[in-house]
Design a protein around this motif. Sequence first.
Motif, short mmCIF file in Angstrom:
data_model
loop_
_atom_site.label_atom_id
_atom_site.label_comp_id
_atom_site.label_asym_id
_atom_site.label_seq_id
_atom_site.Cartn_x
_atom_site.Cartn_y
_atom_site.Cartn_z
N SER A 127 0.83 -1.21 0.00
CA SER A 127 0.00 0.00 0.00
C SER A 127 0.87 1.26 0.00
O SER A 127 0.38 2.35 -0.27
CB SER A 127 -0.99 0.00 1.16
N GLY A 128 2.20 1.12 0.26
CA GLY A 128 3.09 2.29 0.24
C GLY A 128 3.57 2.68 -1.15
O GLY A 128 4.26 3.67 -1.31
N MET A 129 3.19 1.91 -2.18
CA MET A 129 3.71 2.23 -3.53
C MET A 129 2.90 3.35 -4.22
O MET A 129 3.32 3.88 -5.24
CB MET A 129 3.75 0.99 -4.42
N LYS A 130 1.75 3.68 -3.60
CA LYS A 130 0.87 4.70 -4.17
C LYS A 130 1.61 6.00 -4.45
O LYS A 130 2.23 6.56 -3.54
CB LYS A 130 -0.23 4.99 -3.12
N GLY A 131 1.63 6.44 -5.68
CA GLY A 131 2.24 7.73 -6.00
C GLY A 131 3.76 7.75 -5.97
O GLY A 131 4.36 8.80 -6.17
N VAL A 132 4.40 6.60 -5.70
CA VAL A 132 5.87 6.59 -5.69
C VAL A 132 6.36 6.35 -7.12
O VAL A 132 6.03 5.32 -7.71
CB VAL A 132 6.40 5.47 -4.75
N PRO A 133 7.13 7.29 -7.68
CA PRO A 133 7.56 7.09 -9.07
C PRO A 133 8.65 6.02 -9.18
O PRO A 133 9.41 5.80 -8.24
CB PRO A 133 8.10 8.46 -9.48
N GLY A 134 8.67 5.34 -10.32
CA GLY A 134 9.80 4.46 -10.61
C GLY A 134 9.68 3.02 -10.15
O GLY A 134 10.59 2.22 -10.37
N VAL A 135 8.57 2.64 -9.48
CA VAL A 135 8.47 1.26 -8.97
C VAL A 135 8.36 0.29 -10.15
O VAL A 135 9.10 -0.70 -10.23
CB VAL A 135 7.28 1.08 -8.00
N ILE B 58 10.99 -2.66 -11.35
CA ILE B 58 10.59 -4.08 -11.48
C ILE B 58 10.99 -4.59 -12.87
O ILE B 58 11.63 -5.64 -13.01
CB ILE B 58 9.06 -4.22 -11.27
N LEU B 59 10.64 -3.81 -13.88
CA LEU B 59 10.90 -4.24 -15.26
C LEU B 59 12.41 -4.35 -15.52
O LEU B 59 12.88 -5.30 -16.15
CB LEU B 59 10.25 -3.28 -16.26
N GLU B 60 13.16 -3.41 -14.97
CA GLU B 60 14.60 -3.43 -15.16
C GLU B 60 15.21 -4.69 -14.51
O GLU B 60 16.03 -5.39 -15.12
CB GLU B 60 15.22 -2.17 -14.56
N SER B 61 14.76 -4.99 -13.29
CA SER B 61 15.29 -6.16 -12.58
C SER B 61 15.02 -7.44 -13.37
O SER B 61 15.89 -8.31 -13.47
CB SER B 61 14.66 -6.31 -11.20
N LEU B 62 13.81 -7.57 -13.90
CA LEU B 62 13.46 -8.79 -14.63
C LEU B 62 14.20 -8.85 -15.97
O LEU B 62 14.71 -9.90 -16.38
CB LEU B 62 11.94 -8.88 -14.84
N ASN B 63 14.28 -7.69 -16.60
CA ASN B 63 14.97 -7.58 -17.89
C ASN B 63 16.45 -7.97 -17.75
O ASN B 63 17.00 -8.72 -18.57
CB ASN B 63 14.81 -6.14 -18.39
N ASN B 64 17.08 -7.48 -16.67
CA ASN B 64 18.51 -7.79 -16.44
C ASN B 64 18.75 -9.29 -16.32
O ASN B 64 19.85 -9.77 -16.56
CB ASN B 64 19.00 -7.12 -15.14
N GLU B 65 17.71 -10.01 -15.90
CA GLU B 65 17.86 -11.48 -15.74
C GLU B 65 17.20 -12.23 -16.90
O GLU B 65 16.89 -13.41 -16.78
CB GLU B 65 17.23 -11.92 -14.42
N ASN B 66 16.96 -11.50 -17.99
CA ASN B 66 16.39 -12.11 -19.21
C ASN B 66 15.03 -12.76 -18.99
O ASN B 66 14.72 -13.80 -19.57
CB ASN B 66 17.34 -13.16 -19.80
N ILE B 67 14.22 -12.15 -18.14
CA ILE B 67 12.84 -12.64 -17.98
C ILE B 67 11.92 -11.71 -18.76
O ILE B 67 11.83 -10.51 -18.45
CB ILE B 67 12.43 -12.74 -16.51
N ILE C 121 10.09 -14.27 -8.95
CA ILE C 121 9.71 -13.91 -7.56
C ILE C 121 10.98 -13.76 -6.71
O ILE C 121 11.12 -12.81 -5.94
CB ILE C 121 8.75 -14.97 -6.97
N ASN C 122 11.91 -14.68 -6.89
CA ASN C 122 13.16 -14.60 -6.12
C ASN C 122 13.95 -13.33 -6.44
O ASN C 122 14.49 -12.69 -5.55
CB ASN C 122 14.00 -15.86 -6.34
N ILE C 123 14.00 -12.97 -7.73
CA ILE C 123 14.74 -11.76 -8.14
C ILE C 123 14.10 -10.53 -7.50
O ILE C 123 14.78 -9.69 -6.91
CB ILE C 123 14.73 -11.63 -9.69
N LEU C 124 12.78 -10.43 -7.58
CA LEU C 124 12.10 -9.25 -7.05
C LEU C 124 12.15 -9.21 -5.52
O LEU C 124 12.27 -8.14 -4.91
CB LEU C 124 10.65 -9.20 -7.55
N HIS C 125 12.08 -10.38 -4.91
CA HIS C 125 12.16 -10.44 -3.45
C HIS C 125 13.52 -9.92 -2.99
O HIS C 125 13.61 -9.11 -2.06
CB HIS C 125 11.93 -11.88 -2.97
N LYS C 126 14.57 -10.35 -3.66
CA LYS C 126 15.92 -9.92 -3.31
C LYS C 126 16.06 -8.40 -3.50
O LYS C 126 16.62 -7.70 -2.68
CB LYS C 126 16.91 -10.64 -4.22
#
Length: 396
Positions: free
Chosen positions: A342-350, A354-363, A388-393
Amino acid sequence: MEIIIQKFGGTSVACNEKRKLVIDKIKKAIENNYSPVVVVSAMGRKGDPYATDTLLSLVHSNFKKKNAKAVDFLISCGEMISSAVLCSELEMQGIKAAPLTGGQAGIITDNSFNSASVKKVNEENLLKLLSQGIVPVVTGFQGVTEEGDITTLGRGGSDTTASILGVALKAKEIEIYTDVDGIMTADPRIVNDAFVISNMSYNEVFQFADQGAKVIHPRAVEAAMRGNIPLIIKNVLNESKGTIIDNSLEESNKIITGITHTSGRLQVIVKAMNNKNNINYKHLLNILADKHISIDLINVFPEEKIFTINEEDKFNLIDTFKNLDIIFNFEDKCSKLAIIGSGMKGVPGVMASILESLNNENIEVLQTADSYMTIWCLVKTENVERAINILHKKFM
Ligand code: ADP
Ligand code: ASP
Ligand code: MG
């Protein structure tokens, strides 16, 4: 004396040793001057003799499709066995207890067999037992129609029974005992480093549950929220505090509280240029609704319509589109990741992060969507646990 609800899941009542721990929790509640109302699931999981999946495997799949009422009759037996066995063991420990079916506990439902909704609870029977110092041990997951037919509340529905009774009896709290220490930042079967979230709001937990975190049923969260009764998820194996869910923490300040997912999704892409002269293209979403095919992650653009459906609806969709000459593509074996906070509301760049992290790992991310407390990413199921593991980390 104040009432508390204590619900014990399938693994908690699976064997004699675990049921000893269940009895300890009930004893402790009585020592603390509470009147417990116990709710039980069927014993064990798939493969165990009286588990719901085992009972379901006793009948043919065609029978299941056509005889929802008979299936409910069959699978309600699992909870009945569990309730009677626990009562016998409570009596051996000197605790007076009575097994009750959903109907005997006063749970009246509509007649949507396999996934019934509770219409009302007649609590007299339960209150009478409590006034006599008897612990009611109610079969979770079931109710009865006004006509007297047994219904079930949908898989995982014993949680719902606990909440519904908690609200009807104005309980002090609803304790859900399971095989993990509480609601965790991710399913501990997927992420080794997942950790327990000590406090959550009803809304956040509802998102978690609705988006696939099996630990609590979304209807149970909804019911407890409506009655404003605290819901506590705990491990039957230890004394850990668990996760407390109430209204004291409406806004969490963490950007991301946790990650969950739903598997078995199929992405459907229908392009305008492939269906130029087909009038049905315009009414695509209505046609799907008429066929009872539920859709989500819906993106409608001038050139195309993209959405996902449950894999189980695949053949219904293919038949429907074939009959109407709609040309489409699909991507099967997809999973929908839900990143919740619920803290992500209005926070830029989330989303970017996420997309960058997944992209870096070829997902590859096939589709995204967001709401005020959730970001969804569609990925191939073969990548979902790694994602899930990448994003959790990254975020935890
Ligand atoms: P019960 O039989 O007690 O109702 P369930 O199997 O329905 O138990 O739910 C508990 C399971 O939920 C855990 O074993 C865990 O693998 C799974 N689970 C999924 N997501 C989460 C999460 N975010 N936190 C905790 N457990 C989770
Ligand atoms: N026994 C039912 C199921 O396996 C209900 C529950 O355990 O909550 O779905
Ligand atoms: Mg469950």
